[in-house]
Design a protein around this motif. Structure first.
Motif, PDB file in Angstrom:
ATOM      1  N   SER A  42       0.827  -1.204   0.000  1.00  0.00           N
ATOM      2  CA  SER A  42       0.000   0.000   0.000  1.00  0.00           C
ATOM      3  C   SER A  42       0.865   1.260   0.000  1.00  0.00           C
ATOM      4  O   SER A  42       1.843   1.347   0.732  1.00  0.00           O
ATOM      5  CB  SER A  42      -0.885  -0.041   1.252  1.00  0.00           C
ATOM      6  OG  SER A  42      -1.745   1.049   1.235  1.00  0.00           O
ATOM      7  N   GLY A  43       0.524   2.201  -0.837  1.00  0.00           N
ATOM      8  CA  GLY A  43       1.241   3.477  -0.892  1.00  0.00           C
ATOM      9  C   GLY A  43       2.464   3.464  -1.789  1.00  0.00           C
ATOM     10  O   GLY A  43       3.169   4.466  -1.904  1.00  0.00           O
ATOM     11  N   LYS A  46       1.180   2.327  -7.105  1.00  0.00           N
ATOM     12  CA  LYS A  46       0.560   1.537  -8.179  1.00  0.00           C
ATOM     13  C   LYS A  46      -0.618   2.273  -8.830  1.00  0.00           C
ATOM     14  O   LYS A  46      -0.690   2.389 -10.050  1.00  0.00           O
ATOM     15  CB  LYS A  46       0.088   0.176  -7.626  1.00  0.00           C
ATOM     16  CG  LYS A  46       1.154  -0.584  -6.867  1.00  0.00           C
ATOM     17  CD  LYS A  46       0.635  -1.881  -6.289  1.00  0.00           C
ATOM     18  CE  LYS A  46      -0.504  -1.765  -5.295  1.00  0.00           C
ATOM     19  NZ  LYS A  46      -0.152  -1.104  -4.013  1.00  0.00           N
ATOM     20  N   THR A  48      -1.196   5.385  -8.722  1.00  0.00           N
ATOM     21  CA  THR A  48      -0.705   6.616  -9.355  1.00  0.00           C
ATOM     22  C   THR A  48      -0.225   6.307 -10.773  1.00  0.00           C
ATOM     23  O   THR A  48      -0.482   7.080 -11.703  1.00  0.00           O
ATOM     24  CB  THR A  48       0.431   7.241  -8.511  1.00  0.00           C
ATOM     25  OG1 THR A  48      -0.111   7.548  -7.227  1.00  0.00           O
ATOM     26  CG2 THR A  48       0.995   8.488  -9.162  1.00  0.00           C
ATOM     27  N   GLN A  95      -9.745   1.070  -8.605  1.00  0.00           N
ATOM     28  CA  GLN A  95      -9.691   0.475  -7.263  1.00  0.00           C
ATOM     29  C   GLN A  95     -11.026   0.723  -6.546  1.00  0.00           C
ATOM     30  O   GLN A  95     -11.618   1.782  -6.707  1.00  0.00           O
ATOM     31  CB  GLN A  95      -8.544   1.127  -6.486  1.00  0.00           C
ATOM     32  CG  GLN A  95      -8.223   0.434  -5.209  1.00  0.00           C
ATOM     33  CD  GLN A  95      -6.848   0.822  -4.653  1.00  0.00           C
ATOM     34  OE1 GLN A  95      -6.168   1.674  -5.207  1.00  0.00           O
ATOM     35  NE2 GLN A  95      -6.456   0.195  -3.576  1.00  0.00           N
TER      36      GLN A  95
END
Ligand SMILES: Nc1ncnc2c1ncn2[C@@H]1O[C@H](COP(=O)(O)OP(=O)(O)OP(=O)(O)O)[C@@H](O)[C@H]1O
Ligand SMILES: [Mg+2]
Length: 316
Positions: A42-43, A46, A48, A95
């Motif tokens: 997470s973060g 991906k 982006t 998502q």
């Protein structure tokens, strides 16, 4: 031929807290008919990457590099041309998309609006296309008049996949298509994605934080850590001979690759802040192999023949 070829993609966002350095010199390509996985925690950046390809995140964005789609440079295209490509040539399953659908909209209406916004298709042809596409995701076409809220989470995810494939795009980007679904439904969605790619002769970028679930359908995999690609290879290479310490940890963070998930043992520590610029390796603080060079020198970039961004791995 490459359907998508991303080179040197660097994305920052200007925020009140400072500059967020999100993607750093990313190279990624997808060939015709290929299913490519982009995996990272997470973060890591991906979504982006997906949103930058589709130009859905331009607010406060500072971007450089090249994104070629079917030999067309997207970075210099105007907004209207990108909008046309989005939906008709690149399908997107965003998502949390199963919760993004308007629950009070009827399925057929949403599908008709999508077709109308890109084509002048006659009504009868539209009706047939919608029925065919719903059948492909095992939703009874007779349910076209139902509202989205009348479907289960797994069914809504299948509806989103159908929507993204409706106009037979050359590329589908599916961002976490199986997250929030139980293991059996996850497995069905993965098989469905694979079948759709085969039937529609399309290519796919499938994004996930879960290497174990997604890898089954991928031809090749990119591992992303803190906005950088740290390793890339075929599914076989990544699953059986992982070389970057991060990939190795990702793989060993589940008891068995083949067994159903039993327990996820996270990798201790946290990824670096997006506000921080790194001189050495960004995985340094979580790596068992780290030494002085990892602190003082940037590891090689995962570009061209370099498949692993680690000081201790030579060219493949
Ligand atoms: N528009 C924006 N402005 C500022 N920061 C942003 C913006 N978009 C993304 N970021 C930052 O970029 C980083 C990566 O976010 P991104 O959504 O791409 O991660 P991700 O890998 O998709 O994570 P997840 O698996 O949780 O979905 C995060 O720290 C996020 O806060
Ligand atoms: Mg995301």
């Amino acid at each position: 031929m490459q359907v998508l070829k991303i080179q040197g993609l660097t994305v920052d966002f200007s925020t009140k807290a400072g500059i967020h350095h999100v993607l750093k010199n990313v190279d990624l390509s997808i060939g015709k008919g290929e299913i490519v996985g982009l995996i990272g925690e997470s973060g890591s950046g991906k979504s982006t990457l997906a949103m930058t390809v589709l130009d859905l995140n331009s607010r406060n964005r500072i971007v450089s590099g090249s994104i070629r789609f079917m030999d067309e440079e997207l970075m210099t295209l105007d907004k209207e041309k990108i909008r046309k490509i989005r939906g008709s040539h690149i399908g997107f399953v965003p998502q949390s998309s199963m919760n993004a659908l308007n629950p009070l909209m009827r399925v057929k209406r949403q599908f008709v609006e999508t077709i109308k916004s890109h084509t002048d298709m006659p009504l009868q042809q539209m009706v047939e296309l919608i029925a065919r596409t719903l059948a492909m995701v095992s939703i009874d076409p007779a349910r076209g008049d139902s509202f989205f809220y009348e479907f289960s989470g797994g069914q809504r995810q299948r509806l989103m996949i159908a929507l993204s494939m409706l106009l037979s795009p050359e590329l589908i980007i599916a961002d976490e298509p199986t997250t929030a679904l139980d293991a059996t439904v996850q497995s069905k969605i993965i098989d469905l994605l694979k079948n759709m790619v085969l039937q529609k002769h399309t290519s796919m970028l499938v994004i996930s934080h879960d290497l174990h679930t997604i890898s089954r359908v991928c031809d090749r995999i990119y591992i992303m850590y803190a906005g950088k690609i740290v390793e890339t290879g075929t599914r076989e290479e990544i699953l059986t001979r992982p070389r970057h310490p991060y990939t190795q940890k990702l793989l060993s963070s589940r008891l068995s690759l083949m067994a159903e998930p039993v327990k996820v043992n996270g990798i201790p520590g946290n990824p670096p802040s997006v506000l921080k610029e790194y001189f050495g390796c960004s995985f340094l603080e979580r790596c068992d192999r780290a030494s002085l060079v990892c602190k003082t020198e940037k590891p090689p970039e995962c570009i061209g023949n370099v498949k692993v961004a680690c000081h201790f791995e030579g060219e493949s």
